[in-house]
Design an enzyme around this catalytic site. Structure first.
Site, PDB file in Angstrom:
ATOM      1  N   GLU A  92     -13.422  -1.822   3.040  1.00  0.00           N
ATOM      2  CA  GLU A  92     -13.993  -1.837   4.396  1.00  0.00           C
ATOM      3  C   GLU A  92     -15.021  -0.731   4.603  1.00  0.00           C
ATOM      4  OE1 GLU A  92     -10.017   0.481   4.950  1.00  0.00           O
ATOM      5  OE2 GLU A  92     -10.888  -1.023   3.610  1.00  0.00           O
ATOM      6  N   CYS A 124      -4.933  -0.634  -0.107  1.00  0.00           N
ATOM      7  CA  CYS A 124      -4.297   0.671  -0.320  1.00  0.00           C
ATOM      8  C   CYS A 124      -2.768   0.518  -0.252  1.00  0.00           C
ATOM      9  CB  CYS A 124      -4.824   1.687   0.686  1.00  0.00           C
ATOM     10  SG  CYS A 124      -4.445   3.397   0.247  1.00  0.00           S
ATOM     11  N   HIS A 168     -10.529   1.060  -0.638  1.00  0.00           N
ATOM     12  CA  HIS A 168     -10.830   0.651   0.738  1.00  0.00           C
ATOM     13  C   HIS A 168     -12.198  -0.039   0.792  1.00  0.00           C
ATOM     14  CE1 HIS A 168      -7.567   2.757   2.974  1.00  0.00           C
ATOM     15  NE2 HIS A 168      -7.562   3.518   1.897  1.00  0.00           N
TER      16      HIS A 168
END
Length: 564
Positions: free
Chosen positions: A518, A378, A516
């Site tokens: 994750e 990001c 993102h």
């Protein structure tokens, strides 16, 4: 019909209700039960999207674009069910909905009150969030005794009366503090917490007693007697060094069996083979690396919860012990990049605001110049573009309009229009409200052939979750690419820059993404981007001699321990 397990907390906050709920859900899932989890937050914010990470921790983004509590990240990591915006709601959303109905005249001129209107709305939101699950685990945020939680507790009390007896189960998580001067665990706070819960009209079926040591049998009996809970339902929830050990810990004390019996569910035995393999991989690494996470919220590591968990998942799948070093980017601004000297990889995560930005850019420059594996996420991708523009294109003072609206080289700017996955056009301007207005949720990205990103993912089309307002300015992409920066991923709908990288002829592993990754990593599967990033860190450690130094220190420590 869906059955409900309500999880409450007492004595103090942050005891781990989310982990407890997720662990129970994981156990029920291994028994073949369709399960989902809801999180009810008592704060008046509509969602945590605009909340300070130091106060709230990470904002977890669901695939459908909801900004939610970080506990939903735990839920997705522990079970296969994907969370949606219906799995998390707040007091703010409840009141917003009730006031909207009042303005429409839905209450036919009646006086709108907490009971029944607010509590009825809470029950409606709970029922709408369970989908087709056989069991819904509902976590009530906050602590019993908080004023903010009372409408939620009253709502679930009403549900327990309105539903059949075997359709609800109450689990209460509490703290057993150890008083070293007395040499014992104290049960009185737990007794008072349950007493307060019973005064509301809720009798717990199960107690999870959080402590730093096992619960003695005498204390278990005492707690059971004074709280009106069966002795076998008083569960010892001791501290562990890894959260993925908790399902097995609770299973050993038959929590899943107790809950199934309470709900009248006949299910096959739990199969924890997958969880045991994960724990074995965690405890028997073959490699070790140090990764620098350079951010601005490092004083509260919960701000990067999904990120740290994704690195742990990658460690599981590469048989590598991950040492995460949280480094404040403002310290780099003040003292330079010396703190990065022994790192095997550098990661710059997402974030907002100008504070600490130049320190992150210095860390990125250090990674690029010293051939250290770099992953930008990001803001970490946006700053990589700024660093490259300044130092490789010689565009002095290149910046994002987020930080410098008057920059002569706006290599990043506000996204004013995009198409979401439903095909609807979203429009934004600098005057738009901050809450819920970013480019959010799962977006399709097309990966270019012959790129490292394409090789890592093994496909040309991916869907990843986003949370941002600013994007790479397309006007500068030709210059950036001519200077050697490769745009390896573009959004399918608007051709927005989603991934960048340096060719491996210039750098062994330099990849950054606007999304993102994750948020979609799990301990069972990891994530291809993090897995490959850790492999690159292992390779760097081997070549730099860091791995040999750690092996030497480890052997030295073992030898020292054996002499004592």
């Amino acid at each position: 019909m869906t059955k409900f397990v309500f999880v409450t907390g007492g004595v103090v906050s942050s005891l781990g209700k989310g982990i407890a709920a997720a662990s129970l859900a994981a156990l029920l899932e291994t028994r073949g039960i369709r399960v989902t989890i809801l999180k009810l937050d008592p704060y008046i914010n509509v969602d945590p999207g605009t909340m300070n990470p130091f106060q709230h921790g990470e904002v977890f983004v669901t695939d459908d674009g909801a900004e939610t509590d970080l506990d939903l990240g735990h839920y997705e990591r522990f079970i296969s069910t994907k969370m949606t915006r219906r799995n998390n709601f707040t007091t703010g959303q409840i009141y917003e909905s009730v006031i909207r109905k009042e303005r429409r005249g839905d209450y036919l001129g009646g006086t709108v009150q907490v009971i029944p209107h607010i509590t009825d709305e809470i029950k409606l939101f709970i029922r709408n969030g369970v989908s087709d699950a056989q069991v819904a685990i509902v976590e009530i945020g906050g602590t019993v005794g908080d004023i903010e939680s009372l409408p939620f507790l009253e709502a679930i009390r009403q549900m327990s009366v309105q539903l059949p007896h075997h359709d609800t189960c109450f689990i209460h998580l509490t703290l057993l503090p150890y008083i070293s001067s007395a040499g014992e665990l104290k049960t009185k706070p737990t007794q008072h917490s349950v007493k307060e819960l019973r005064e509301i009209g809720i009798q717990p079926d199960v107690l999870l007693c959080r402590s730093d040591r096992p619960l003695p049998l005498d204390e278990r009996r005492k707690i059971a007697l004074f709280t009106n809970v069966r002795e076998e339902s008083v569960i010892s929830a001791i501290d562990v060094d890894n959260i993925y050990k908790i399902p097995a810990l609770l299973h050993e004390q038959m929590l899943d069996e107790i809950v199934c019996h309470r709900l009248g569910i006949l299910a096959k035995p739990a199969n924890l083979t997958t969880w045991k393999k994960l724990i074995h991989a965690l405890e028997h690494p073959e490699h070790e690396v140090s990764i620098a996470l350079v951010g601005k919220y490092v004083d509260l590591t919960e701000s990067y919860k999904s990120l740290s968990e994704a690195l742990i998942h990658a460690g599981i799948h590469t048989r590598c012990k991950i040492n995460i070093h949280y480094i404040d980017s403002e310290n780099i601004e003040r003292h330079g990049t010396g703190c990065l000297a022994n790192m095997d990889a550098i990661l710059v995560p997402g974030g907002f605001g100008k504070r600490g930005v130049e320190g992150k850019i210095m860390a990125i420059s250090h990674a690029r110049n010293h051939q250290i594996p770099y992953l930008g996420i990001c803001l970490g991708m946006q700053l990589a573009v700024i660093e490259f523009a300044r130092n490789c294109l010689q565009l002095e003072n290149a910046h994002s309009t987020e930080f410098n609206p008057d920059t002569p080289y706006p290599v990043l700017g506000l996204i004013t229009e995009w198409r979401d996955r439903r095909g609807q056009i979203e429009k934004r301007s600098p005057q738009t409200d901050l809450g819920g207005t970013m480019r959010l949720g799962g977006q399709e990205c097309l990966l270019k052939p012959h790129t490292l990103a394409r090789k890592i993912y093994g496909t040309d089309k991916i869907i990843e979750r986003h949370r941002h307002r600013y994007e790479v300015n397309a006007e500068f992409i030709p210059q950036l690419e001519q200077a050697g920066l490769q745009v390896s991923g573009l959004s399918a709908a608007e051709n927005l820059c989603e991934m960048i990288e340096l060719p491996q002829s210039r750098h062994p592993w330099f990849v950054a993404c606007q999304f993102h990754p994750e948020f979609t990593s799990t301990p069972r599967n990891g994530h291809p981007l993090f897995n490959d990033y850790v492999r690159a860190a292992i390779s760097f450690a081997d070549k730099s001699g860091h791995a040999k130094l750690r092996d030497h220190n480890m052997q030295k420590n073992v030898a020292t321990d054996s002499t004592h």
